[in-house]
Design an enzyme around this catalytic site. Structure first.
Site, PDB file in Angstrom:
ATOM      1  N   ASP A  30       0.872  -1.027   0.241  1.00  0.00           N
ATOM      2  CA  ASP A  30      -0.079   0.277  -0.178  1.00  0.00           C
ATOM      3  C   ASP A  30       1.007   1.224   0.082  1.00  0.00           C
ATOM      4  OD1 ASP A  30      -2.274   1.870   0.819  1.00  0.00           O
ATOM      5  OD2 ASP A  30      -3.096   0.086   0.914  1.00  0.00           O
ATOM      6  N   LEU A  32      -0.556   4.149   1.197  1.00  0.00           N
ATOM      7  CA  LEU A  32      -0.848   4.971   2.328  1.00  0.00           C
ATOM      8  C   LEU A  32      -1.688   6.489   1.760  1.00  0.00           C
ATOM      9  CD1 LEU A  32       1.237   4.134   5.258  1.00  0.00           C
ATOM     10  CD2 LEU A  32      -1.069   2.613   4.634  1.00  0.00           C
ATOM     11  N   SER A 123     -16.409  -2.986  -9.259  1.00  0.00           N
ATOM     12  CA  SER A 123     -17.629  -2.382  -8.381  1.00  0.00           C
ATOM     13  C   SER A 123     -19.247  -2.654  -8.974  1.00  0.00           C
ATOM     14  CB  SER A 123     -17.397  -1.028  -7.904  1.00  0.00           C
ATOM     15  OG  SER A 123     -18.089  -0.458  -8.495  1.00  0.00           O
ATOM     16  N   TYR A 147     -14.867   7.100 -12.604  1.00  0.00           N
ATOM     17  CA  TYR A 147     -14.235   6.092 -11.125  1.00  0.00           C
ATOM     18  C   TYR A 147     -15.006   4.786 -12.100  1.00  0.00           C
ATOM     19  CZ  TYR A 147     -14.682   2.562  -7.482  1.00  0.00           C
ATOM     20  OH  TYR A 147     -14.808   1.341  -7.179  1.00  0.00           O
ATOM     21  N   LYS A 151     -12.627   1.038 -13.461  1.00  0.00           N
ATOM     22  CA  LYS A 151     -13.819   0.285 -13.221  1.00  0.00           C
ATOM     23  C   LYS A 151     -14.012  -1.360 -14.738  1.00  0.00           C
ATOM     24  CE  LYS A 151     -12.489   0.211  -8.848  1.00  0.00           C
ATOM     25  NZ  LYS A 151     -11.722  -0.259  -8.426  1.00  0.00           N
ATOM     26  N   PRO A 291     -27.099  13.836  -8.506  1.00  0.00           N
ATOM     27  CA  PRO A 291     -27.219  13.524  -9.577  1.00  0.00           C
ATOM     28  C   PRO A 291     -26.421  12.133  -9.830  1.00  0.00           C
ATOM     29  CG  PRO A 291     -26.436  15.943  -9.546  1.00  0.00           C
ATOM     30  CD  PRO A 291     -26.116  15.397  -8.276  1.00  0.00           C
ATOM     31  N   GLY A 292     -26.654  11.271 -10.272  1.00  0.00           N
ATOM     32  CA  GLY A 292     -26.267  10.245 -11.093  1.00  0.00           C
ATOM     33  C   GLY A 292     -26.617   8.745 -10.505  1.00  0.00           C
TER      34      GLY A 292
HETATM   35  P1  NAD Z   1      -9.750   1.968   0.083  1.00  0.00           P
HETATM   36  O1  NAD Z   1      -9.468   3.514  -0.770  1.00  0.00           O
HETATM   37  O2  NAD Z   1     -10.250   2.197   1.895  1.00  0.00           O
HETATM   38  O3  NAD Z   1      -8.331   1.346   0.109  1.00  0.00           O
HETATM   39  C1  NAD Z   1      -7.438   1.412  -1.002  1.00  0.00           C
HETATM   40  C2  NAD Z   1      -6.576   1.341  -0.785  1.00  0.00           C
HETATM   41  O4  NAD Z   1      -5.558   1.758  -2.592  1.00  0.00           O
HETATM   42  C3  NAD Z   1      -5.761   2.578   0.682  1.00  0.00           C
HETATM   43  O5  NAD Z   1      -5.349   2.096   1.736  1.00  0.00           O
HETATM   44  C4  NAD Z   1      -5.109   3.217  -0.052  1.00  0.00           C
HETATM   45  O6  NAD Z   1      -3.972   4.145   0.294  1.00  0.00           O
HETATM   46  C5  NAD Z   1      -4.252   2.206  -1.479  1.00  0.00           C
HETATM   47  N1  NAD Z   1      -3.344   2.622  -2.878  1.00  0.00           N
HETATM   48  C6  NAD Z   1      -4.157   3.283  -3.696  1.00  0.00           C
HETATM   49  N2  NAD Z   1      -3.206   3.931  -4.724  1.00  0.00           N
HETATM   50  C7  NAD Z   1      -2.453   3.397  -3.902  1.00  0.00           C
HETATM   51  C8  NAD Z   1      -1.283   2.780  -5.175  1.00  0.00           C
HETATM   52  N3  NAD Z   1      -0.999   3.552  -7.116  1.00  0.00           N
HETATM   53  N4  NAD Z   1      -0.301   1.968  -4.912  1.00  0.00           N
HETATM   54  C9  NAD Z   1      -0.408   1.284  -3.593  1.00  0.00           C
HETATM   55  N5  NAD Z   1      -1.552   1.071  -2.975  1.00  0.00           N
HETATM   56  C10 NAD Z   1      -2.365   2.155  -3.614  1.00  0.00           C
HETATM   57  O7  NAD Z   1     -10.612   1.866  -0.867  1.00  0.00           O
HETATM   58  P2  NAD Z   1     -11.652  -0.117  -0.231  1.00  0.00           P
HETATM   59  O8  NAD Z   1     -12.976   0.706  -0.206  1.00  0.00           O
HETATM   60  O9  NAD Z   1     -11.536  -0.271   0.786  1.00  0.00           O
HETATM   61  O10 NAD Z   1     -11.905   0.088  -1.747  1.00  0.00           O
HETATM   62  C11 NAD Z   1     -10.761  -1.505  -2.174  1.00  0.00           C
HETATM   63  C12 NAD Z   1     -11.112  -1.104  -3.638  1.00  0.00           C
HETATM   64  O11 NAD Z   1     -12.593  -1.852  -3.704  1.00  0.00           O
HETATM   65  C13 NAD Z   1     -10.965   0.066  -3.931  1.00  0.00           C
HETATM   66  O12 NAD Z   1     -10.579  -0.765  -5.912  1.00  0.00           O
HETATM   67  C14 NAD Z   1     -12.294   0.122  -4.687  1.00  0.00           C
HETATM   68  O13 NAD Z   1     -12.140   1.106  -6.005  1.00  0.00           O
HETATM   69  C15 NAD Z   1     -13.009  -0.332  -5.028  1.00  0.00           C
HETATM   70  N6  NAD Z   1     -14.567  -0.942  -4.316  1.00  0.00           N
HETATM   71  C16 NAD Z   1     -14.894  -0.568  -3.246  1.00  0.00           C
HETATM   72  C17 NAD Z   1     -15.985   0.473  -2.466  1.00  0.00           C
HETATM   73  C18 NAD Z   1     -16.315   1.063  -1.056  1.00  0.00           C
HETATM   74  O14 NAD Z   1     -17.941   1.315  -1.018  1.00  0.00           O
HETATM   75  N7  NAD Z   1     -15.730   1.113  -0.582  1.00  0.00           N
HETATM   76  C19 NAD Z   1     -16.865  -0.313  -3.574  1.00  0.00           C
HETATM   77  C20 NAD Z   1     -16.826  -1.173  -4.744  1.00  0.00           C
HETATM   78  C21 NAD Z   1     -15.778  -1.360  -5.795  1.00  0.00           C
HETATM   79  C1  UD1 Z   2     -21.706   5.576  -4.431  1.00  0.00           C
HETATM   80  C2  UD1 Z   2     -21.553   5.884  -6.013  1.00  0.00           C
HETATM   81  C3  UD1 Z   2     -20.878   4.691  -6.954  1.00  0.00           C
HETATM   82  C4  UD1 Z   2     -19.873   3.778  -5.886  1.00  0.00           C
HETATM   83  C5  UD1 Z   2     -20.571   3.284  -4.957  1.00  0.00           C
HETATM   84  C6  UD1 Z   2     -20.341   2.692  -3.797  1.00  0.00           C
HETATM   85  C7  UD1 Z   2     -22.169   8.198  -6.744  1.00  0.00           C
HETATM   86  C8  UD1 Z   2     -23.322   8.560  -7.520  1.00  0.00           C
HETATM   87  N1  UD1 Z   2     -21.771   6.474  -6.511  1.00  0.00           N
HETATM   88  O1  UD1 Z   2     -22.816   4.835  -5.278  1.00  0.00           O
HETATM   89  O2  UD1 Z   2     -20.511   4.777  -8.266  1.00  0.00           O
HETATM   90  O3  UD1 Z   2     -20.151   2.385  -6.211  1.00  0.00           O
HETATM   91  O4  UD1 Z   2     -21.157   4.244  -3.971  1.00  0.00           O
HETATM   92  O5  UD1 Z   2     -18.554   3.283  -3.104  1.00  0.00           O
HETATM   93  O6  UD1 Z   2     -21.684   8.819  -6.024  1.00  0.00           O
HETATM   94  N2  UD1 Z   2     -27.588   9.098   0.426  1.00  0.00           N
HETATM   95  C9  UD1 Z   2     -27.955  10.013   1.145  1.00  0.00           C
HETATM   96  N3  UD1 Z   2     -27.151  10.752   1.351  1.00  0.00           N
HETATM   97  C10 UD1 Z   2     -25.833  11.152   2.107  1.00  0.00           C
HETATM   98  C11 UD1 Z   2     -25.366   9.764   0.816  1.00  0.00           C
HETATM   99  C12 UD1 Z   2     -26.427   9.187   0.701  1.00  0.00           C
HETATM  100  O7  UD1 Z   2     -29.159  10.329   0.727  1.00  0.00           O
HETATM  101  O8  UD1 Z   2     -25.949  12.236   2.606  1.00  0.00           O
HETATM  102  C13 UD1 Z   2     -28.268   8.275  -0.721  1.00  0.00           C
HETATM  103  C14 UD1 Z   2     -27.763   8.049  -1.784  1.00  0.00           C
HETATM  104  O9  UD1 Z   2     -28.131   9.103  -2.720  1.00  0.00           O
HETATM  105  C15 UD1 Z   2     -27.734   6.587  -2.451  1.00  0.00           C
HETATM  106  C16 UD1 Z   2     -27.935   5.786  -0.758  1.00  0.00           C
HETATM  107  O10 UD1 Z   2     -28.013   6.803  -0.168  1.00  0.00           O
HETATM  108  O11 UD1 Z   2     -29.575   6.545  -2.668  1.00  0.00           O
HETATM  109  C17 UD1 Z   2     -26.694   4.760  -0.988  1.00  0.00           C
HETATM  110  O12 UD1 Z   2     -25.415   5.703  -1.224  1.00  0.00           O
HETATM  111  P1  UD1 Z   2     -23.715   5.304  -1.358  1.00  0.00           P
HETATM  112  O13 UD1 Z   2     -23.679   5.919  -0.295  1.00  0.00           O
HETATM  113  O14 UD1 Z   2     -23.010   6.718  -1.704  1.00  0.00           O
HETATM  114  O15 UD1 Z   2     -24.462   5.324  -2.262  1.00  0.00           O
HETATM  115  P2  UD1 Z   2     -24.294   4.166  -4.146  1.00  0.00           P
HETATM  116  O16 UD1 Z   2     -25.383   5.330  -4.240  1.00  0.00           O
HETATM  117  O17 UD1 Z   2     -24.328   3.063  -4.446  1.00  0.00           O
END
Ligand code: NAD
Ligand code: UD1
Length: 338
Positions: A30, A32, A123, A147, A151, A291-292
């Site tokens: 990582d 960090l 994701s 983002y 993916k 939005p989105g």
């Molecule tokens: P996170 O940010 O907590 O963990 C990602 C880690 O990668 C961090 O510790 C960061 O320091 C490290 N990192 C980033 N770029 C790097 C690089 N170039 N070299 C080395 N380390 C690097 O995120 P997370 O929530 O644990 O998510 C992990 C993965 O899952 C990510 O790829 C994220 O896109 C994917 N994901 C997360 C969610 C979510 O909601 N948390 C949802 C869907 C997918």
């Molecule tokens: C978001 C990302 C998505 C990503 C996912 C997990 C956007 C548009 N989408 O999705 O790409 O894969 O996180 O990281 O950012 N909400 C509120 N108030 C808040 C926060 C969220 O009402 O303060 C609502 C949102 O409108 C949604 C739900 O809660 O309906 C969940 O939101 P969120 O946790 O951001 O996740 P995703 O929308 O699924």
């Protein structure tokens, strides 16, 4: 050794604990950029096991190559990447560079060292503005922000890689909405800056960091008008990676799996459950839609169950209780221990 890129982060650190507890030998890599060394210390504290930590950036090709030269790496779980949707819109070049170049470097070095088992963090964002729920893995995929594009592009790159060499075993895991924390309250989500996702924002409200929650839209065609999502406990998600690793050890191919619970909960469902389970008050304002956002997105997870014998076990109450336990124990998040 299983190399875990991004293993200091939220999902990676929980997966590291699950792997160490299951007896696997791991190494964590990582830079960090979105985590703290403290999470590595806590992984060791929780498991009472040692594992090497490589503070390396995936963009540093030579440093990464050295890790593969100096360690016997058998497979890789690749979490490392930037993940904030909003930030990706304002910093697209940084997102493409970090996520895409980082993955290309990793795959080139893996190929060089004949390491061909890879589990990748995709994701649910790849389903874009899905029209039908629950979503299955064969539904059309698209991106609505940079983002999501990273993916989608990485999924395509890995598909092409497999086509070029059928010796690879690659699992593309499409996570839905990971929340919750380790049962001990020692490990959890420790986001840098102001989070955008619902659960970290609820935690900020109960923690006093934010006055109120903003509910983005109450006029969706859902059971109570708020957005519906598939929240999954990070501990279930961690187990999903062990299942995916087993699949890659067993079969060659490229496999795509939804990891969720298959159940859709609304914003009000989550707020009300959190308030009830933890006996707290969550004040909120209602605002226009973000939005989105889609009205409803939840997974069909039957493929993961059928092919990997994996199924989420923990429910919304566990997710809410465990998220809150971490916040109560760590009101300031991880203080850096380095
Ligand atoms: P996170 O940010 O907590 O963990 C990602 C880690 O990668 C961090 O510790 C960061 O320091 C490290 N990192 C980033 N770029 C790097 C690089 N170039 N070299 C080395 N380390 C690097 O995120 P997370 O929530 O644990 O998510 C992990 C993965 O899952 C990510 O790829 C994220 O896109 C994917 N994901 C997360 C969610 C979510 O909601 N948390 C949802 C869907 C997918
Ligand atoms: C978001 C990302 C998505 C990503 C996912 C997990 C956007 C548009 N989408 O999705 O790409 O894969 O996180 O990281 O950012 N909400 C509120 N108030 C808040 C926060 C969220 O009402 O303060 C609502 C949102 O409108 C949604 C739900 O809660 O309906 C969940 O939101 P969120 O946790 O951001 O996740 P995703 O929308 O699924």
């Amino acid at each position: 050794m299983i190399l875990i890129t991004g293993g200091a982060g939220f999902i990676g650190s929980h997966t590291a604990v699950a792997l160490l507890n299951a007896g696997y030998e791991i190494g964590i890599l990582d830079n960090l950029s979105n985590s703290k060394y403290e999470s590595i210390r806590r992984i060791k504290q929780l498991t009472e096991k040692e594992c090497p930590f490589f503070e390396i950036d995936l963009l540093d090709y030579l440093a990464l190559d050295r890790i593969f030269c100096e360690n016997k790496i058998d497979s890789v779980i690749h979490f490392a990447g930037f993940k904030a949707v909003g930030e990706s819109v304002s910093k697209p070049l940084e997102y493409y560079h970090n996520n895409i170049t980082g993955t290309l470097n990793l795959c080139r070095i893996m190929r060089e060292h004949n390491v061909k088992k890879l589990v990748f963090s995709s994701s649910a964002t790849v389903y874009g503005l899905a029209k039908v729920v629950p979503v299955t893995e064969d539904m059309p995929i698209s991106a609505t922000n940079p983002y999501g594009s990273t993916k989608l592009m990485i999924e395509n790159i890995l598909n092409d890689l497999f086509v070029s060499d059928n010796d690879w075993s690659i699992a593309l895991l499409r996570y839905f909405n990971p929340i919750g924390a380790h049962k001990s309250g020692i490990l959890g989500e420790n986001p840098n800056g102001i989070p955008n996702n619902l659960m970290p924002r609820i935690c900020n409200v109960v923690n006093g960091k934010m006055d109120k929650l903003t509910i983005w839209g109450t006029d969706y065609a859902t059971h109570d008008g708020t957005g519906v999502r598939d929240y999954i406990h990070v501990l279930d998600l961690a187990d999903g990676h062990i299942a995916a690793l087993n699949k890659c050890n067993k079969d060659k191919g490229i496999f795509t799996y939804n990891l969720g619970t298959g159940i859709g909960y609304s914003v009000f469902d989550l707020i009300n459950t959190f308030a009830r389970v933890n006996n707290v008050n969550i004040p909120y304002d209602v605002c226009p839609r973000r939005p989105g956002d889609v009205a409803s997105l939840y997974a069909d997870c039957s493929k993961a169950e059928k092919e990997m014998s994996w199924k989420a076990k923990l429910g919304l109450e566990d997710m809410c209780a465990d998220s809150y336990k971490f916040v109560k124990k760590n009101p300031k998040g991880y203080e850096d221990s380095k």
